[in-house]
Design a protein around this motif. Structure first.
Motif, PDB file in Angstrom:
ATOM      1  N   SER A   1       0.826  -1.210   0.000  1.00 18.53           N
ATOM      2  CA  SER A   1       0.000   0.000   0.000  1.00 18.53           C
ATOM      3  C   SER A   1       0.857   1.256   0.000  1.00 18.53           C
ATOM      4  O   SER A   1       0.604   2.193  -0.770  1.00 18.53           O
ATOM      5  N   ALA A   2       1.873   1.294   0.856  1.00 17.57           N
ATOM      6  CA  ALA A   2       2.746   2.468   0.937  1.00 17.57           C
ATOM      7  C   ALA A   2       3.469   2.697  -0.384  1.00 17.57           C
ATOM      8  O   ALA A   2       3.658   3.842  -0.812  1.00 17.57           O
TER       9      ALA A   2
ATOM     10  N   GLY B   1       2.352   1.877  -3.277  1.00 16.00           N
ATOM     11  CA  GLY B   1       1.397   2.023  -4.371  1.00 16.00           C
ATOM     12  C   GLY B   1       1.364   0.829  -5.315  1.00 16.00           C
ATOM     13  O   GLY B   1       1.011   0.951  -6.480  1.00 16.00           O
TER      14      GLY B   1
ATOM     15  N   PRO C   1      -4.795   3.050   3.282  1.00 19.55           N
ATOM     16  CA  PRO C   1      -4.407   4.464   3.138  1.00 19.55           C
ATOM     17  C   PRO C   1      -3.122   4.770   3.906  1.00 19.55           C
ATOM     18  O   PRO C   1      -3.145   5.287   5.017  1.00 19.55           O
ATOM     19  N   VAL C   2      -1.971   4.416   3.289  1.00 23.31           N
ATOM     20  CA  VAL C   2      -0.673   4.582   3.920  1.00 23.31           C
ATOM     21  C   VAL C   2       0.169   5.501   3.051  1.00 23.31           C
ATOM     22  O   VAL C   2       0.238   5.325   1.836  1.00 23.31           O
ATOM     23  N   GLU C   3       0.803   6.453   3.678  1.00 21.58           N
ATOM     24  CA  GLU C   3       1.699   7.373   2.975  1.00 21.58           C
ATOM     25  C   GLU C   3       3.133   6.916   3.179  1.00 21.58           C
ATOM     26  O   GLU C   3       3.416   6.038   3.972  1.00 21.58           O
ATOM     27  N   GLY C   4       4.041   7.541   2.475  1.00 23.94           N
ATOM     28  CA  GLY C   4       5.459   7.281   2.713  1.00 23.94           C
ATOM     29  C   GLY C   4       6.208   6.768   1.517  1.00 23.94           C
ATOM     30  O   GLY C   4       7.431   6.765   1.522  1.00 23.94           O
ATOM     31  N   GLY C   5       5.502   6.281   0.505  1.00 24.81           N
ATOM     32  CA  GLY C   5       6.159   5.833  -0.717  1.00 24.81           C
ATOM     33  C   GLY C   5       7.144   4.701  -0.508  1.00 24.81           C
ATOM     34  O   GLY C   5       7.007   3.874   0.391  1.00 24.81           O
TER      35      GLY C   5
END
Length: 183
Positions: free
Chosen positions: A109-110, A112, A127-131
């Motif tokens: 998820s992070a 994508g 819904p995780v950010e950080g790439g």
């Protein structure tokens, strides 16, 4: 008065051995993935993700089943430290069998990276950010959880063998009913 149960229910057996088989499949799939030539098509990681998410769902079902159907009591005379150790290992199994696929799902998820569950439908990303950096950190945690799971598997197998061959107390018969029950 009803006779006490001397083995686990069919549902418990199917969940236990089904999850065990899927964990073994995971080891094979990740080994195949790591051995695939660079740049070659690699179907293994997609299967690895699908099997991992299946383990997550089945483990959640197993935890629910276990809450409604408590474990069988330890054989009479089992030392308290063994009862505590067995309970601790089982709880840690549930924790790691949930943490393992969760860290993989979070990493995908992070980063994508889409997940197709066995090619049948898209699995929703969290819904995780950080790439990529967050994904890399989560994969590090995923690997650490894997090592913990290997340790628990070894302890579990050794304990089962101890019960069968040293204690001779029918504990293994509870999970493998084809093993004859000792009188």
């Amino acid at each position: 008065m009803a006779e006490p149960r001397n083995r686990y229910s069919t549902v418990s057996l199917v969940l236990h051995w089904g999850i065990a088989a899927l964990v073994l499949a995971q080891v094979c799939l990740i080994t195949l993935h790591e051995g695939a030539p660079d740049g070659a098509p690699d179907p293994y990681i997609g299967w690895h993700k699908s099997v991992g998410l299946s383990i997550l769902v089945l483990t959640l079902v197993r935890v629910g089943w276990r809450l409604m159907n408590p474990a069988l009591p330890a054989p009479p005379g089992t030392p308290t430290w063994e009862k505590v150790a067995a309970r601790t290992v089982h709880v840690l199994f549930y924790v790691l069998l949930i943490a393992m696929p969760m860290t993989g799902w979070l990493a995908s998820s992070a980063g994508g990276r889409e997940i197709e569950w066995f090619g049948l439908f898209p699995w929703p990303l969290l819904p995780v950010e950080g790439g990529r950096e967050a994904a890399r950190s989560l994969m590090g945690l995923h690997g650490l959880v894997m090592k913990g799971l290997y340790v628990l598997i070894a302890l579990h197998v050794l304990a089962a063998l101890k019960h069968q061959f040293l204690d001779r107390d029918n504990v293994l018969h509870r999970m493998i009913p084809i093993i004859p029950r000792r009188p």
